[in-house]
Design a protein around this motif. Structure first.
Motif, mmCIF file in Angstrom:
data_model
loop_
_atom_site.group_PDB
_atom_site.id
_atom_site.type_symbol
_atom_site.label_atom_id
_atom_site.label_comp_id
_atom_site.label_asym_id
_atom_site.label_seq_id
_atom_site.Cartn_x
_atom_site.Cartn_y
_atom_site.Cartn_z
ATOM 1 N N VAL A 1 0.820 -1.207 0.000
ATOM 2 C CA VAL A 1 0.000 0.000 0.000
ATOM 3 C C VAL A 1 0.850 1.251 0.000
ATOM 4 O O VAL A 1 0.390 2.328 -0.311
ATOM 5 C CB VAL A 1 -0.966 -0.009 1.190
ATOM 6 C CG1 VAL A 1 -0.238 0.301 2.485
ATOM 7 C CG2 VAL A 1 -2.098 0.970 0.950
ATOM 8 N N SER B 1 0.711 3.836 -2.738
ATOM 9 C CA SER B 1 -0.215 4.953 -2.747
ATOM 10 C C SER B 1 0.468 6.179 -2.146
ATOM 11 O O SER B 1 1.370 6.057 -1.325
ATOM 12 C CB SER B 1 -1.461 4.618 -1.921
ATOM 13 O OG SER B 1 -2.097 3.476 -2.438
ATOM 14 N N PHE C 1 -10.143 1.012 7.903
ATOM 15 C CA PHE C 1 -9.891 1.976 6.831
ATOM 16 C C PHE C 1 -9.431 3.303 7.427
ATOM 17 O O PHE C 1 -8.474 3.924 6.941
ATOM 18 C CB PHE C 1 -11.160 2.202 6.004
ATOM 19 C CG PHE C 1 -11.276 1.318 4.796
ATOM 20 C CD1 PHE C 1 -10.450 1.502 3.696
ATOM 21 C CD2 PHE C 1 -12.209 0.302 4.763
ATOM 22 C CE1 PHE C 1 -10.563 0.689 2.578
ATOM 23 C CE2 PHE C 1 -12.332 -0.526 3.650
ATOM 24 C CZ PHE C 1 -11.504 -0.328 2.549
ATOM 25 N N GLN D 1 -5.755 2.998 8.784
ATOM 26 C CA GLN D 1 -4.708 2.932 7.763
ATOM 27 C C GLN D 1 -4.586 4.237 6.976
ATOM 28 O O GLN D 1 -3.485 4.698 6.670
ATOM 29 C CB GLN D 1 -4.968 1.761 6.819
ATOM 30 C CG GLN D 1 -4.763 0.398 7.476
ATOM 31 C CD GLN D 1 -4.685 -0.749 6.484
ATOM 32 O OE1 GLN D 1 -4.305 -0.572 5.335
ATOM 33 N NE2 GLN D 1 -5.037 -1.944 6.934
ATOM 34 N N LEU D 2 -5.711 4.844 6.645
ATOM 35 C CA LEU D 2 -5.658 6.088 5.882
ATOM 36 C C LEU D 2 -5.118 7.247 6.722
ATOM 37 O O LEU D 2 -4.368 8.094 6.225
ATOM 38 C CB LEU D 2 -7.042 6.414 5.333
ATOM 39 C CG LEU D 2 -7.490 5.480 4.199
ATOM 40 C CD1 LEU D 2 -8.985 5.623 3.932
ATOM 41 C CD2 LEU D 2 -6.692 5.760 2.933
ATOM 42 N N VAL E 1 -15.312 5.977 0.791
ATOM 43 C CA VAL E 1 -15.356 4.554 1.140
ATOM 44 C C VAL E 1 -16.772 4.241 1.620
ATOM 45 O O VAL E 1 -17.157 4.613 2.735
ATOM 46 C CB VAL E 1 -14.325 4.195 2.230
ATOM 47 C CG1 VAL E 1 -14.398 2.693 2.546
ATOM 48 C CG2 VAL E 1 -12.920 4.565 1.780
ATOM 49 N N ARG F 1 -5.826 -3.336 3.514
ATOM 50 C CA ARG F 1 -4.573 -3.079 2.798
ATOM 51 C C ARG F 1 -4.692 -3.469 1.324
ATOM 52 O O ARG F 1 -4.294 -2.720 0.425
ATOM 53 C CB ARG F 1 -3.415 -3.828 3.454
ATOM 54 C CG ARG F 1 -2.056 -3.506 2.823
ATOM 55 C CD ARG F 1 -0.901 -4.106 3.617
ATOM 56 N NE ARG F 1 -0.989 -5.548 3.655
ATOM 57 C CZ ARG F 1 -1.222 -6.251 4.763
ATOM 58 N NH1 ARG F 1 -1.426 -5.620 5.906
ATOM 59 N NH2 ARG F 1 -1.276 -7.557 4.721
ATOM 60 N N LEU G 1 -7.100 -0.982 -0.542
ATOM 61 C CA LEU G 1 -6.479 0.296 -0.865
ATOM 62 C C LEU G 1 -5.500 0.161 -2.029
ATOM 63 O O LEU G 1 -5.390 1.049 -2.886
ATOM 64 C CB LEU G 1 -5.766 0.865 0.363
ATOM 65 C CG LEU G 1 -6.687 1.350 1.488
ATOM 66 C CD1 LEU G 1 -5.863 1.744 2.710
ATOM 67 C CD2 LEU G 1 -7.549 2.510 1.029
ATOM 68 N N THR G 2 -4.796 -0.964 -2.074
ATOM 69 C CA THR G 2 -3.887 -1.208 -3.189
ATOM 70 C C THR G 2 -4.662 -1.328 -4.490
ATOM 71 O O THR G 2 -4.283 -0.751 -5.523
ATOM 72 C CB THR G 2 -3.073 -2.484 -2.948
ATOM 73 O OG1 THR G 2 -2.275 -2.326 -1.773
ATOM 74 C CG2 THR G 2 -2.166 -2.794 -4.125
#
Length: 279
Positions: free
Chosen positions: A18, A21, A42, A45-46, A109, A234, A237-238
């Protein structure tokens, strides 16, 4: 063309970290249902990538606590929207934020969701309709608002949290998730040339509070069937960063969905049937 897209999503085994990004860009990302489960992951991680967040939930106390925790841990800003996405009023609150020009949203999302513990014939029609509104009507209207805004701004991303149930004959829940997959495949094909990508994230059962909150008995599901929220997010998002229309996390589920396509519906339905929790 649609079949080629599906085959690619089912067969793809490579994994791109990821980190590919952009990190620390300070973009603003809106996540529905962000206080628990995949939505919370989410957000984590973001936020860890340096993005600012707008998060939604029906519970104002959980929402504020989640926002304060993320801000303190990651040094980003978190805006909260207390709203019920099973209502027209709740959807409009979020749609209006997506259309807002100040601090524009760059990724949506669509994660908020629910399930029912009873089989279709034993459920209440009102409960079925509420689930349909949350799983289909809300993401459709929010995607509509987001795509309009993204096209005007020159680009953006949408992740629709779906499920492998959308590939299977698995009741009204699976039918709703099938809509999410079909819509994402079409929308990504249609709008990707304009810089707007739409990805359906289709995990198997994930270790979150989802099943417990829905009253669904998961004791008969084998241990191998469960997925970790961190891995699912993960990979999702990838996939979004790569502009893929469908992401089925993990090789084992890609293989299972390939096998399911060539299996009789009666066999797949029996294998995937939800066991109601005794009350």
């Amino acid at each position: 063309m649609a079949e080629q897209l599906d085959e690619r999503s089912l067969q793809q085994d490579e994994f791109v970290p990821v980190g590919a990004s952009p990190r620390g860009t300070g973009q603003t990302i809106l996540i529905t249902g962000a206080t628990a489960g995949l939505g919370a992951e989410f957000a984590r991680q973001l936020a860890g990538q340096g993005h600012h967040l707008v998060i939604t939930s029906r519970n104002p106390h959980q929402l504020v606590a989640k926002a304060r925790g993320l801000e303190a841990q990651y040094g980003i800003s978190v805006e909260t929207l207390t709203t019920d996405l099973s209502t027209a009023e709740g959807i409009e609150v979020v749609a209006a934020r997506l259309r807002q020009r100040e601090q524009p949203i760059t990724m949506l999302v669509n994660n908020a969701g629910s399930g029912l513990a009873t089989e279709f014939h034993a459920s209440e029609a009102e409960d079925e309709l509420a689930m349909l509104k949350l799983l289909v009507e809300a993401p459709m209207l929010l995607s509509h608002a987001a795509i309009q805004a993204f096209l005007a701004r020159g680009g953006g991303r949408i992740i629709n949290v779906s499920s492998v149930a959308g590939f299977l004959p698995e009741g009204s829940y699976g039918a709703a998730k099938a809509w999410s997959i079909s819509f994402s495949r079409w929308a990504n094909t249609r709008y990707k040339p304009d810089g707007v990508t739409i990805t359906a994230l289709c995990p198997g059962p994930v270790r979150t509070e989802f099943h417990t909150r829905a009253g669904i008995d998961t004791s008969k599901r084998p241990k191998w069937a469960w997925m970790d929220a961190e891995d699912v997010v993960r990979e999702g998002l990838t996939a979004a960063a790569e502009g893929r229309s469908v992401c089925i996390p993990s090789r084992r589920y890609r293989s299972l969905m390939t096998a399911a396509r060539f299996s009789p519906d009666a066999l797949v339905e029996r294998f995937s049937r939800i066991e109601p929790k005794a009350t």
